[in-house]
Design a protein around this motif. Sequence first.
Motif, mmCIF file in Angstrom:
data_model
loop_
_atom_site.group_PDB
_atom_site.id
_atom_site.type_symbol
_atom_site.label_atom_id
_atom_site.label_comp_id
_atom_site.label_asym_id
_atom_site.label_seq_id
_atom_site.Cartn_x
_atom_site.Cartn_y
_atom_site.Cartn_z
ATOM 1 N N ARG A 27 3.544 -0.682 1.611
ATOM 2 C CA ARG A 27 3.077 -0.796 2.988
ATOM 3 C C ARG A 27 1.641 -0.284 3.050
ATOM 4 O O ARG A 27 1.356 0.844 2.631
ATOM 5 C CB ARG A 27 3.955 0.025 3.939
ATOM 6 C CG ARG A 27 5.309 -0.591 4.229
ATOM 7 C CD ARG A 27 5.174 -1.910 4.969
ATOM 8 N NE ARG A 27 6.459 -2.392 5.477
ATOM 9 C CZ ARG A 27 6.648 -3.643 5.870
ATOM 10 N NH1 ARG A 27 5.661 -4.521 5.803
ATOM 11 N NH2 ARG A 27 7.825 -4.035 6.311
ATOM 12 N N HIS A 28 0.745 -1.131 3.551
ATOM 13 C CA HIS A 28 -0.666 -0.759 3.691
ATOM 14 C C HIS A 28 -1.239 -0.249 2.365
ATOM 15 O O HIS A 28 -2.023 0.708 2.333
ATOM 16 C CB HIS A 28 -0.851 0.286 4.793
ATOM 17 C CG HIS A 28 -0.201 -0.088 6.085
ATOM 18 N ND1 HIS A 28 -0.592 -1.199 6.830
ATOM 19 C CD2 HIS A 28 0.822 0.475 6.771
ATOM 20 C CE1 HIS A 28 0.159 -1.288 7.911
ATOM 21 N NE2 HIS A 28 1.034 -0.305 7.899
ATOM 22 N N THR A 32 5.919 2.706 -0.858
ATOM 23 C CA THR A 32 6.687 3.511 0.093
ATOM 24 C C THR A 32 8.130 3.742 -0.321
ATOM 25 O O THR A 32 8.755 4.707 0.124
ATOM 26 C CB THR A 32 6.660 2.853 1.481
ATOM 27 O OG1 THR A 32 7.169 1.516 1.383
ATOM 28 C CG2 THR A 32 5.246 2.825 2.038
ATOM 29 N N ASP A 297 0.760 -5.129 2.527
ATOM 30 C CA ASP A 297 2.206 -5.036 2.337
ATOM 31 C C ASP A 297 2.638 -5.900 1.156
ATOM 32 O O ASP A 297 2.008 -6.933 0.861
ATOM 33 C CB ASP A 297 2.946 -5.508 3.589
ATOM 34 C CG ASP A 297 2.637 -4.637 4.806
ATOM 35 O OD1 ASP A 297 2.210 -3.483 4.611
ATOM 36 O OD2 ASP A 297 2.820 -5.119 5.938
#
Length: 344
Positions: A27-28, A32, A297
């Motif tokens: 994510r970004h 994660t 992502d």
Amino acid sequence: MLSSLEDILRRPAVRAAIPGLSMAILRHGEITSVHAIGTRTAEGKGEVDAYTVFEAASLTKPLVAFIALQLTEEGKLPLDVPLKSLCGDYVTGDERAGLITARHVLTHTSGLPNIVARETPLKTYFQPGERFSYGSSAFGWLQRAMEHVTRNSLEALARSRVFQPLGMANSSLEWQERFECNHAQGAELDGRLVPKRRPVIAEASWSLSTTASDYARFVQAVLRGLGLRPAMHDSWFTPAVQARAGVYDVQNPAALEQPGVAWGLGWGLEPAQRYFFHWGHHPGFRAFVMGNLETGDGVVWFANSARGLRLARRVLPVIVPGDHPALEWLQGRPNASEEFADLP
């Protein structure tokens, strides 16, 4: 989001279809979560964990493309100089083959077949650069050129340029003894176990052994633009050719262009939404990676089952939502419909 993903991955129907799974989420541009689920064999032997090594199959190719483009930036591997002039002939008795460049290999426009077989011997089936046809066999020539201009093996190049800098400690293009205690064994659609492949020498089109967390580190570098100058990184993801129906139907000049799916210098592309992707297909193993260059992502997974791509229609909407014409395109490969049958 993670709870809904876990619910999907742990459903009994999913577990029955896919014995073992290793998946990483970004994510970004940050990793994660990493999911290790199921068993290393279809017989239920050994739990998959974060260090279980899977066969990446063609997910090897983007990593090799990354190294090739680094060599291009350094002036060692010109993209538009015939490979023959860099490292000698590869396809005997074929004048058109002498025109094949690194750019043709990376964009799958070389004219060489995907797999060399009785029906598709090693030769050009169209003028290099004329059209798209996914061709794994051409990566052998690219590998020879890369090794010749650097005087290093492909494994050594991968270690020094990718594995070590990115902290991919459980990855190799050549089989390592340390993988023996924790590797997945593949199973075909009928449940038949597939003998383990242990490549002694690196193969640019398929030989990567890795984990989801390791490969996610590579995807993270891709999303962050690391390892390449901005102009080359942009070129990596610039559509060079429209994909064609049939994927690797090298003998069909009438194959129609696939709307919404293109190819860059080593990645499949969905240009409308700035997505890049690749899939891996070995006997008994399936792998998939997709990322979004704008949001940062992404997701990558490895499965020890020929049913592993069935996760796509369940997982992608959760992680990288949107219309994905690449799935329809990949389902059009020969005998691929059962691979993509939806999971309950």
